[in-house]
Design a protein around this motif. Sequence first.
Motif, PDB file in Angstrom:
ATOM      1  N   LYS A 101       0.833  -1.205   0.000  1.00 48.54           N
ATOM      2  CA  LYS A 101       0.000   0.000   0.000  1.00 48.54           C
ATOM      3  C   LYS A 101       0.867   1.254   0.000  1.00 48.54           C
ATOM      4  CE  LYS A 101      -3.794   2.361   0.383  1.00 48.54           C
ATOM      5  NZ  LYS A 101      -4.654   2.559  -0.765  1.00 48.54           N
TER       6      LYS A 101
ATOM      7  N   GLN B 264       2.333   1.760  -3.436  1.00 42.71           N
ATOM      8  CA  GLN B 264       1.323   2.242  -4.380  1.00 42.71           C
ATOM      9  C   GLN B 264       1.062   3.727  -4.184  1.00 42.71           C
ATOM     10  OE1 GLN B 264      -1.896  -0.413  -3.419  1.00 42.71           O
ATOM     11  NE2 GLN B 264      -1.336  -1.893  -5.001  1.00 42.71           N
ATOM     12  N   GLN B 265       0.973   4.158  -2.952  1.00 43.23           N
ATOM     13  CA  GLN B 265       0.744   5.573  -2.684  1.00 43.23           C
ATOM     14  C   GLN B 265       1.917   6.424  -3.151  1.00 43.23           C
ATOM     15  OE1 GLN B 265      -0.141   5.560   1.534  1.00 43.23           O
ATOM     16  NE2 GLN B 265      -2.331   5.525   1.157  1.00 43.23           N
ATOM     17  N   GLN B 266       3.125   5.926  -2.944  1.00 40.61           N
ATOM     18  CA  GLN B 266       4.312   6.655  -3.385  1.00 40.61           C
ATOM     19  C   GLN B 266       4.344   6.736  -4.907  1.00 40.61           C
ATOM     20  OE1 GLN B 266       7.994   5.107  -1.900  1.00 40.61           O
ATOM     21  NE2 GLN B 266       9.189   6.809  -2.677  1.00 40.61           N
TER      22      GLN B 266
ATOM     23  N   LEU C 195       1.758   6.726  -6.947  1.00 39.94           N
ATOM     24  CA  LEU C 195       0.746   7.701  -7.361  1.00 39.94           C
ATOM     25  C   LEU C 195       1.248   9.129  -7.164  1.00 39.94           C
ATOM     26  CD1 LEU C 195      -2.553   6.099  -6.003  1.00 39.94           C
ATOM     27  CD2 LEU C 195      -1.839   6.316  -8.390  1.00 39.94           C
ATOM     28  N   GLN C 196       1.920   9.371  -6.066  1.00 41.41           N
ATOM     29  CA  GLN C 196       2.455  10.712  -5.803  1.00 41.41           C
ATOM     30  C   GLN C 196       3.527  11.060  -6.824  1.00 41.41           C
ATOM     31  OE1 GLN C 196       1.354  13.056  -3.573  1.00 41.41           O
ATOM     32  NE2 GLN C 196       2.728  14.362  -4.705  1.00 41.41           N
TER      33      GLN C 196
END
Length: 60
Positions: A28, A31-33, A35-36
């Motif tokens: 998770k 994935q967030q990194q 997207l950023q």
Amino acid sequence: MISQDLNNDQINVLGNVFAQIGASLLTKAAQQQSLQSKEDIKNQIEDMEKQLENLKRQLC
């Protein structure tokens, strides 16, 4: 301690659960990194396009 009253099989199961939770959290976070990073790249492209338009106007 959590595993104090557990047998070896139960300790292994518990360890596997914790390992899976950790792996899920790492996934998770990655994935967030990602997207950023994509958002940052989009912003950089937009800024470069604006700079290019400004340079074109200066040349004309």
